[in-house]
Design an enzyme around this catalytic site. Structure first.
Site, PDB file in Angstrom:
ATOM      1  CD  GLU A 162       9.967   9.964  -2.031  1.00 35.43           C
ATOM      2  OE1 GLU A 162      10.960  10.230  -2.753  1.00 35.43           O
ATOM      3  OE2 GLU A 162       8.821   9.764  -2.481  1.00 35.43           O
TER       4      GLU A 162
ATOM      5  CG  ASP B 141       6.502  19.097 -25.622  1.00 34.59           C
ATOM      6  OD1 ASP B 141       6.799  18.558 -24.538  1.00 34.59           O
ATOM      7  OD2 ASP B 141       5.727  18.580 -26.451  1.00 34.59           O
TER       8      ASP B 141
ATOM      9  CD1 TRP C  32       6.689   2.701   4.405  1.00 27.19           C
ATOM     10  CD2 TRP C  32       7.967   3.565   2.797  1.00 27.19           C
ATOM     11  NE1 TRP C  32       7.083   3.951   4.816  1.00 27.19           N
ATOM     12  CE2 TRP C  32       7.872   4.510   3.839  1.00 27.19           C
ATOM     13  CE3 TRP C  32       8.729   3.899   1.669  1.00 27.19           C
ATOM     14  CZ2 TRP C  32       8.493   5.753   3.800  1.00 27.19           C
ATOM     15  CZ3 TRP C  32       9.352   5.151   1.638  1.00 27.19           C
ATOM     16  CH2 TRP C  32       9.234   6.061   2.691  1.00 27.19           C
TER      17      TRP C  32
ATOM     18  CG  HIS D 269      -1.505   1.319   1.587  1.00 28.53           C
ATOM     19  ND1 HIS D 269      -2.485   1.934   0.844  1.00 28.53           N
ATOM     20  CD2 HIS D 269      -1.224   2.183   2.608  1.00 28.53           C
ATOM     21  CE1 HIS D 269      -2.788   3.103   1.393  1.00 28.53           C
ATOM     22  NE2 HIS D 269      -2.035   3.280   2.462  1.00 28.53           N
TER      23      HIS D 269
ATOM     24  CB  SER E 107      10.714   6.349 -13.920  1.00 30.25           C
ATOM     25  OG  SER E 107       9.650   7.240 -14.065  1.00 30.25           O
ATOM     26  CB  SER E 108      12.037   9.583  -9.862  1.00 33.94           C
ATOM     27  OG  SER E 108      10.948   8.889  -9.423  1.00 33.94           O
TER      28      SER E 108
ATOM     29  NE  ARG F  92       3.999   2.640  11.063  1.00 35.01           N
ATOM     30  CZ  ARG F  92       4.872   3.312  10.296  1.00 35.01           C
ATOM     31  NH1 ARG F  92       5.889   3.956  10.862  1.00 35.01           N
ATOM     32  NH2 ARG F  92       4.727   3.344   9.007  1.00 35.01           N
TER      33      ARG F  92
ATOM     34  CB  SER G 196       1.444  29.122  -3.851  1.00 39.84           C
ATOM     35  OG  SER G 196       1.972  28.601  -2.661  1.00 39.84           O
TER      36      SER G 196
ATOM     37  CE1 TYR H 179       9.055  19.222   4.593  1.00 41.76           C
ATOM     38  CE2 TYR H 179      10.667  17.538   5.144  1.00 41.76           C
ATOM     39  CZ  TYR H 179       9.734  18.476   5.541  1.00 41.76           C
ATOM     40  OH  TYR H 179       9.468  18.663   6.862  1.00 41.76           O
TER      41      TYR H 179
ATOM     42  CG  HIS I 225      12.934  14.041   6.425  1.00 33.78           C
ATOM     43  ND1 HIS I 225      11.868  13.654   7.203  1.00 33.78           N
ATOM     44  CD2 HIS I 225      12.767  15.359   6.195  1.00 33.78           C
ATOM     45  CE1 HIS I 225      11.113  14.714   7.454  1.00 33.78           C
ATOM     46  NE2 HIS I 225      11.638  15.762   6.860  1.00 33.78           N
TER      47      HIS I 225
ATOM     48  CG  HIS J 228      12.792  13.473  12.178  1.00 36.59           C
ATOM     49  ND1 HIS J 228      12.710  14.726  11.639  1.00 36.59           N
ATOM     50  CD2 HIS J 228      12.168  12.667  11.299  1.00 36.59           C
ATOM     51  CE1 HIS J 228      12.066  14.678  10.492  1.00 36.59           C
ATOM     52  NE2 HIS J 228      11.731  13.438  10.256  1.00 36.59           N
ATOM     53  CG  HIS J 229      12.049   9.297   9.690  1.00 38.16           C
ATOM     54  ND1 HIS J 229      10.707   9.268   9.381  1.00 38.16           N
ATOM     55  CD2 HIS J 229      12.548  10.383   9.060  1.00 38.16           C
ATOM     56  CE1 HIS J 229      10.424  10.295   8.582  1.00 38.16           C
ATOM     57  NE2 HIS J 229      11.530  10.984   8.377  1.00 38.16           N
TER      58      HIS J 229
ATOM     59  CE  LYS K 107       6.730  26.742   1.197  1.00 38.78           C
ATOM     60  NZ  LYS K 107       6.470  27.425  -0.012  1.00 38.78           N
TER      61      LYS K 107
END
Ligand SMILES: [Cu+2]
Lengths: 527, 382
Positions: A257, A108, A144, A79, A171-172, A452, A270, A259, A255, A304-305, A333
């Site tokens: 990621e 383009d 994951w 998931h 790809s990214s 979890r 915005s 963002y 991390h 922090h993870h 923001k």
């Protein structure tokens, strides 16, 4: 404001798309590729969503009723992988494809063939990932994040999963290179960096984050692969390695990621808020600087993870302080959006509803993030449903809401047809009520002590889990409305004007609705 | 078919809210526990401070938004002001959050430093996470040498394997939070924990003690607690550790110093008895009876109670070439495990008698028929 036809009066002949299926396979057109990305993301959103519903069905009541624990674990794992790499990231790339050329006045993307290639890798990557379910040992079930040693216990599907991640990463990276080259080289005359729409800005920064971090992920998973098959011991203490090192490498990617998953959303919000407030964005340049500071900080907060892995206390303090600092540019923001709304002349069409929903619920996710940053408290929160609630508030009511807002906002431009406003609003309200029924109680569950990633739980957690599951089913099913609304809009509807929205500002609104196949064949002049 | 339809019927009734009403289910579970230690109370206080900080900021921000949404709308004829860009405002809303954050960081740092200070402990317990159970070794203090494995209570294990037919009400609020052998500790002592793991990463978490910490194979983490009141405190593994991650509870029983002394004496007596018996020759029947019990708590999660395993992830032992072949290879597999797989090394987990018994059991249960292994053989191999 010149109209689109004027741009096409030159000697350049505007050819339409090729016909039939080959159009989609061989296309190098930014709009076609954008559409493919968005469609792919939508399909992944539903497959990943179906997996979430399996999870919520099992957790509906205490006791094991629906699936076995191993399959449950593969549901939570896949998931997440599908939603992050298959749905949200491709959706943003699809939006980038559609919007960046139109917003900077280019015909383009800069590298159209690479653009085609970077999209067509994805269906193969995710078919490969999903095919592991049919291999001996089943799909990935180690979370994951693929922490070793657990991830190394996976069956035959392991190398296929790693290969799928490599493909998605390639790809990214190609998509990001394209975004950067396009933005830096193809802006219309007069469009300086500090005149670019914020969606373009946030994507430029996101693309750099992707290029910086995707290879790190690729390295980490390759080390897993060699640990499993080539006898290395990068992450095994028995051979002189360290399983925690994997976590450091992973989160150095992971991390930034998160963002990557939210900066383009900031750009979208915005664009929408000023449009419907009929008032310029309060602080354009401070928004740009805030985005850049968030991107910078995202590289120095990864641990922090990992507050509970047993870091030296100085390390824990550093990561706690750095993480708390992120609240500052994020706050900037939010304050800017609120100030943009302040004394505006607001209307509340569906994109604005989703944008306001985003600001409120993303802020709630931000608050729980601030709580999680407090290391001693994180020792209690970590790996509980509190964390699950937190990241779903920032990813579902954050990233996903921004994508839906964007879809409603630009769909009339893309298709030339207005969507059904009434259905759009109903979709918003059902989604917003159910998503809170789904995720808000998870804060309580986590604080009350429910970890979890467990398929079964003590009976005292039963009530909130049932409520959460009901919210989950309503939220999941109500997304079928979204598909229906999009489908209807593509098929027809009230014709949209070129400007579409009364307060819309920016080059894309100067094009016809729908826009010509090549956006700006003659570059517009930006003053 | 009957099973299946009854399952869905029950789920459906549950959905309609008729069947669910678990007696001990509780909507009032909303917040973090204050716990039973100074540390857990300090953590709770931090949690509440940061929570209220968020609430206040939330009221200001959402208040402004809602006010604006209500009043500054086009339908009310409100004309848009065109102001934008204000360096003063930007500075204000950068500096105020920084001040708030610094004032949060100070108490958080204090609590963190105290939590990480494991010095001057009165006793030390080593905690080892194993798929899917915990092993506790008392390293020093009165109970030095006491060591046992703690897994999900068999009644609970049975209930969760039953699926929809399980009656969970009878467990009240301990479902899945009950073990066969709880960790017993004295009140009024600073207890240091050394945490590690045998296979994958686990995390040892008892909410009422105020913290969790990862148990990592090959590394040792530290934590500590000081419990004031006798009581039973429950928690569970918090780091995903495979199939039965959700079935790996922790129960800590805190006893007054005198009760604790009595418990230690009892443990030592049992250990002495076991030691004495390890030296003697065991009959096959004795080994089989003991072996079945050891097998159920330690091995059945993967290899299944009937020895059929879940191939290919977990091989069958019934008819397995190792289980009916040469005893040395079998002993080696169980004592040393197989690195890179879920098969852990049991030499640090099972004592000589248990090891001999479980191996003998595997060699002679489910239609297998092979040699008996004596505790003395295991001792010789250590
Ligand atoms: Cu565990």
């Amino acid at each position: 404001m010149s109209t689109a036809t004027a741009t096409h009066d030159g000697d350049h002949h505007d050819h339409g798309p090729a016909k039939g299926l080959m159009r989609w396979i061989t296309t190098t057109n930014h709009k076609d590729i954008g559409t493919l990305y968005l469609l792919f993301a939508l399909i992944m959103f539903f497959i990943g969503g179906a997996m979430a519903l399996v999870i919520r069905a099992e957790l509906f009541q205490p006791g094991m009723q629906v699936v076995d624990p191993q399959f449950f674990n593969s549901m939570t794992t896949v998931h997440a992988l599908l939603m992050i790499f298959g749905a949200v990231m491709p959706a943003f790339t699809g939006l980038a494809n559609w919007l960046i050329p139109m917003q900077i006045g280019a015909p383009d993307m800069a590298l159209p063939r690479m653009n085609n290639f970077s999209f067509w890798i994805l269906p193969f990557a995710f078919t490969l990932l999903l095919s592991t379910f049919f291999m001996s040992g089943g799909g990935p079930a180690g979370g994951w994040t693929l922490y070793p040693p657990l991830s190394l216990q996976m069956g035959d599907g392991f190398p296929f999963m790693i290969f799928a991640i490599h493909l998605a990463g390639i790809s990214s990276i190609m998509g990001s290179i394209n975004v950067i080259v396009t933005i830096l080289n193809m802006r219309a005359p007069g469009m300086t960096l500090m005149k670019m729409p914020l969606f373009v800005w946030t994507w430029l920064i996101t693309a750099y984050l992707l290029i910086a971090t995707m290879p790190v992920l690729a390295g980490a998973v390759t080390m897993l692969l060699t640990d499993k098959f080539a006898g290395t011991s990068f992450f095994s203490a028995a051979g002189g390695g360290d399983p925690v090192m994997y976590q450091h490498i992973f989160w150095f990617f992971g991390h930034p990621e998160v963002y990557i998953l939210i900066l383009p959303a900031f750009g979208i919000i915005s664009a929408i808020v000023p449009t419907f407030a009929r008032k310029p964005l309060f602080g354009y340049s401070s928004m740009v600087y805030a985005t850049a500071s968030i991107a910078f900080l995202s590289f120095i907060v990864w641990a922090h993870h990992m507050f509970t892995v047993g870091m030296p206390v100085v390390g824990e303090l550093f990561f706690m302080y750095a993480t708390m600092m992120i609240a500052v540019p994020t706050g900037v923001k939010i304050f800017n959006w609120v100030s943009t709304m302040w004394k505006g002349s607001m209307t509340f069409e569906t994109p604005m509803l989703f944008a306001i929903g985003f600001i409120m619920m993303f802020t709630i996710g931000g608050f729980s993030g601030l709580m999680l940053a407090i290391a001693p408290a994180d020792f209690q929160y970590h790996d509980t449903y509190f964390v699950v609630a937190h990241f779903h508030y920032v990813l579902v009511t954050g990233a996903v809401y921004s994508i839906m807002a964007a879809a409603y906002f630009w769909l009339p431009k893309w298709t030339g047809n207005m969507y059904d406003e009434k259905l759009g609003r109903i979709h918003f309200w059902i989604s917003t009520i159910s998503v809170n029924v789904l995720f808000f109680p998870q804060h309580f569950l986590g604080l009350a002590g429910m970890p979890r990633r467990i398929p079964d739980y003590a009976v005292q957690f039963a009530d909130w889990n049932m409520i959460s599951s009901i919210g989950g089913f309503v939220f999941g099913l109500s997304q079928l409305m979204f598909v229906w609304i999009i489908f209807k809009t593509i098929r027809g509807g009230e014709k949209a004007t070129d400007e579409v929205w009364e307060g819309a500002k920016g080059l894309e609104w100067t094009l016809s609705s729908p826009p010509p196949y090549h956006s700006f064949n003659v570059a517009p002049e930006v003053k | 078919m009957v099973m299946l339809s009854r399952k869905w019927l029950k789920l459906l009734l549950g959905a309609l809210g008729f069947y669910a009403g678990a007696a001990s289910a509780d909507y009032s579970l909303l917040n973090m526990t204050q716990g039973v230690t100074e540390t857990s109370r300090a953590v709770y206080d931090l949690h509440m401070i940061i929570f209220w900080v968020c609430v206040v900021i939330g009221i200001v921000v959402f208040g402004a938004m809602i006010y604006s949404i209500i009043n500054h709308r086009k339908s009310k004829g409100f004309k848009a002001a065109q102001f934008h860009e204000s360096t003063t405002m930007e500075i204000v809303w950068t500096v105020i959050p920084i001040v708030i954050l610094v004032s949060m960081a100070i108490p958080a740092t204090k609590v963190l430093l105290a939590m990480e200070d494991t010095s001057d402990a009165d006793m030390t317990i080593k905690v080892t996470g194993i798929q899917w159970k915990w092993k506790y070794d008392y390293i020093d203090g009165e109970a030095e040498g006491v060591s046992f494995v703690s897994s999900l209570h068999p009644d609970h294990n049975e209930a969760r394997l039953l699926g929809v037919d399980a009656d969970l009400e009878r467990f009240e609020d301990t479902y899945l939070l009950e073990v066969d052998n709880p960790l017993v500790v004295p009140t009024g002592q600073k207890i240091r924990f050394l945490l590690t793991a045998a296979d994958v990463i686990h995390a040892w978490w008892v909410p009422e003690l105020g913290w969790k910490k990862d148990a990592i194979p090959g590394f040792i983490n530290e934590g500590w607690t000081y419990i004031e009141e006798p009581g039973v405190y429950r928690g569970q593994c918090a780091e995903l550790c495979g199939k039965d991650h959700g079935f790996m509870p922790i129960v800590v029983v805190a006893k007054s110093p005198s009760d604790y002394k009595a418990w230690v004496a009892e443990q030592k007596g049992a250990a002495a008895l076991a030691d004495a018996s390890a030296g003697r020759e065991w009959t096959k029947d004795e080994l089989m009876v003991k072996g079945e019990a050891v097998y159920k708590t330690n091995c059945a999660a993967c290899h299944l109670p009937n020895g059929a395993g879940v191939p290919p992830a977990f091989p069958a032992l019934a008819g397995s070439p190792i289980a009916i072949g040469d005893a040395a290879a079998h002993i080696d597999m169980v004592m040393n495990g197989k690195s890179g797989t879920a098969m852990a090394a049991y030499k640090g987990i099972l004592n000589d008698v248990d090891m001999a018994a479980v191996i003998t059991y595997e060699r002679n249960a489910w239609g297998n028929s092979a040699s008996v292994v004596q505790p003395a053989e295991i001792k010789a191999k250590r």
